[in-house]
Design a protein around this motif. Structure first.
Motif, mmCIF file in Angstrom:
data_model
loop_
_atom_site.group_PDB
_atom_site.id
_atom_site.type_symbol
_atom_site.label_atom_id
_atom_site.label_comp_id
_atom_site.label_asym_id
_atom_site.label_seq_id
_atom_site.Cartn_x
_atom_site.Cartn_y
_atom_site.Cartn_z
ATOM 1 N N LYS A 210 -7.842 28.374 67.772
ATOM 2 C CA LYS A 210 -8.756 27.870 66.752
ATOM 3 C C LYS A 210 -9.472 26.629 67.261
ATOM 4 O O LYS A 210 -8.897 25.830 67.986
ATOM 5 C CB LYS A 210 -7.952 27.534 65.495
ATOM 6 N N GLU B 211 -11.874 23.535 65.575
ATOM 7 C CA GLU B 211 -12.317 22.976 64.300
ATOM 8 C C GLU B 211 -12.979 21.625 64.504
ATOM 9 O O GLU B 211 -12.425 20.754 65.176
ATOM 10 C CB GLU B 211 -11.122 22.758 63.368
ATOM 11 N N ILE C 210 -15.891 31.060 66.296
ATOM 12 C CA ILE C 210 -14.857 31.225 65.308
ATOM 13 C C ILE C 210 -15.407 30.780 63.960
ATOM 14 O O ILE C 210 -15.797 29.637 63.798
ATOM 15 C CB ILE C 210 -13.597 30.392 65.677
ATOM 16 N N ASN D 75 -14.981 27.009 60.861
ATOM 17 C CA ASN D 75 -14.292 26.138 61.787
ATOM 18 C C ASN D 75 -14.466 24.659 61.462
ATOM 19 O O ASN D 75 -14.281 23.827 62.311
ATOM 20 C CB ASN D 75 -14.730 26.420 63.209
#
Length: 167
Positions: free
Chosen positions: A88, A90, A161, A164
């Motif tokens: 991930k 972010e 992704i 995010n």
């Protein structure tokens, strides 16, 4: 793609201040050499040079994203993270890193890098040059990595992704 990392104001102030301080101490111990024994003069000088040099060598220069890797460039060596190891990515709001504690690292001289802890995020490794523009990279093995590219949205977008951004 290459993502630059610029320094925030605190990094500029700390780096300039430490540089002036170390230079002053270094010059003083060799100008007033008679106040110290020969051996201690060289030990103090070596400690100043080593601490400054090591910090300089591990500072982040930029971030490079290729088809299969994220490369964090540093003068001494590169940190390479395979894209397949990234779970991930972010973009963090500024307040998410508030109350982060440095557990073993650098907090202002040439940036912020090393080991940090935050009650909301947990243990982290920072490769940052500023206290804003933070991006959290979570690996499949549960590691938390903080980087601070100048162009946060474009950097995060490279990973494709959705959703995010943490608020």
């Amino acid at each position: 793609m290459i993502y630059k990392t610029s320094w925030d104001t605190l990094t500029k102030i700390v780096t300039a201040g430490v540089t002036v301080l170390y230079t002053g101490i270094f010059l003083n111990i060799f100008i007033n050499e008679s106040d110290l024994s020969q051996g201690s003069t060289y030990v103090i000088g070596a400690i100043l040079i080593l601490s400054y040099g090591i910090t300089y060598a591990f500072r982040p220069l930029d971030y490079r994203i290729t088809a299969d890797k994220l490369i964090i460039r540093r003068p001494l060596n590169e940190v390479v993270i395979q894209r397949s190891d990234i779970a991930k990515v972010e973009a963090l709001e500024s307040d998410r890193l508030r109350w982060s504690l440095r557990t073993f690292g650098v907090g202002g001289l040439f940036g912020y890098f090393g080991k940090f802890y935050n009650p909301k995020i947990g243990s982290m490794t920072w490769y940052a040059t500023r206290r804003n523009n933070a991006v959290l990279i979570k690996t499949v093995k549960g590691k938390n990595i903080i980087v601070t590219p100048d162009e946060v949205a474009a950097f995060v977008g490279e990973f494709g992704i959705p959703d995010n951004v943490l608020s």
